[in-house]
Design a protein around this motif. Structure first.
Motif, PDB file in Angstrom:
ATOM      1  N   ILE A  26       0.887  -1.164   0.000  1.00 55.77           N
ATOM      2  CA  ILE A  26       0.000   0.000   0.000  1.00 55.77           C
ATOM      3  C   ILE A  26       0.925   1.214   0.000  1.00 55.77           C
ATOM      4  O   ILE A  26       1.334   1.715   1.036  1.00 55.77           O
ATOM      5  N   GLU A  66       0.743   4.421  -1.398  1.00 52.74           N
ATOM      6  CA  GLU A  66       0.371   5.821  -1.315  1.00 52.74           C
ATOM      7  C   GLU A  66       0.692   6.370   0.082  1.00 52.74           C
ATOM      8  O   GLU A  66       0.595   5.667   1.075  1.00 52.74           O
ATOM      9  N   SER A 109      -4.392   6.587   3.126  1.00 51.33           N
ATOM     10  CA  SER A 109      -3.571   5.371   3.073  1.00 51.33           C
ATOM     11  C   SER A 109      -2.838   5.142   4.387  1.00 51.33           C
ATOM     12  O   SER A 109      -2.734   4.004   4.857  1.00 51.33           O
ATOM     13  N   LYS A 164      -5.978   1.323  -4.147  1.00 50.05           N
ATOM     14  CA  LYS A 164      -4.803   1.435  -3.266  1.00 50.05           C
ATOM     15  C   LYS A 164      -3.970   0.148  -3.283  1.00 50.05           C
ATOM     16  O   LYS A 164      -2.784   0.175  -3.036  1.00 50.05           O
TER      17      LYS A 164
END
Length: 173
Positions: free
Chosen positions: A34, A36, A41, A120
């Motif tokens: 993940i 971001e 996030s 995401k």
């Protein structure tokens, strides 16, 4: 006989230690996949880890007296930051204590799936690997519960004590 018993106890202890529910592999996977760095996030990653630690705390409360003393009530879990008031109310509504253990893991899986739908988590293969890490964590804690529920049969220590006394009496006389 004594060697068998000691071997059995040590192997059981080793398995318990190995399966205690180590969260670092899942945390590294979340941080890796993940990518971001926006606020959503970061909050997602924190929530995923928080839910996994909550699952661990719920399981360990019933196994360990030290953890039970640290978290005797739902409110202490809220005060520690592992649970919000709304999440506490959702968990309290669940009648079955064993379902309460696994509800935070369901939340993790739901958040991962939602993150995949939002882009995401970029591929289904990555989603699958993240879900497998969560499952491995959950399986370890489930093993701990099984070890707690099924103790070493009482006859083993009794036979060892009897055999030790007999050997001692034979050596002394």
């Amino acid at each position: 006989m004594l060697g068998f018993f000691v071997s059995f106890v040590v192997s059981r202890w080793t398995l318990i230690l190995r399966e205690i529910g180590w969260i670092h592999e899942a945390a590294i996977a979340f941080a890796t996949f993940i990518k971001e760095n926006d606020n959503d996030s970061r909050m997602l990653k924190r929530s995923l880890i928080r839910y996994m630690v909550l699952h661990q705390a719920l399981v360990l409360r019933d196994i360990s007296m030290q953890v039970r003393k640290r978290f005797p009530t739902w409110e202490t879990l809220v005060a520690a930051g592992l649970l919000t008031n709304s999440e506490m109310n959702k968990l309290r509504k669940i009648d079955d204590i064993y379902s309460q253990y696994y509800t935070p893991i369901q939340w993790v899986n739901g958040h991962l799936y939602k993150a995949h739908l939002e882009g995401k988590i970029r591929s289904e293969k990555i989603l699958d690997s993240l879900l497998k890490e969560v499952q491995k964590f959950r399986d370890g804690l489930s093993s701990l519960l099984r070890y707690d529920w099924v103790p070493i049969p009482l006859v083993y220590p009794q036979v060892i004590i009897l055999a030790s006394f007999l050997i001692f009496l034979m050596v002394v006389s």
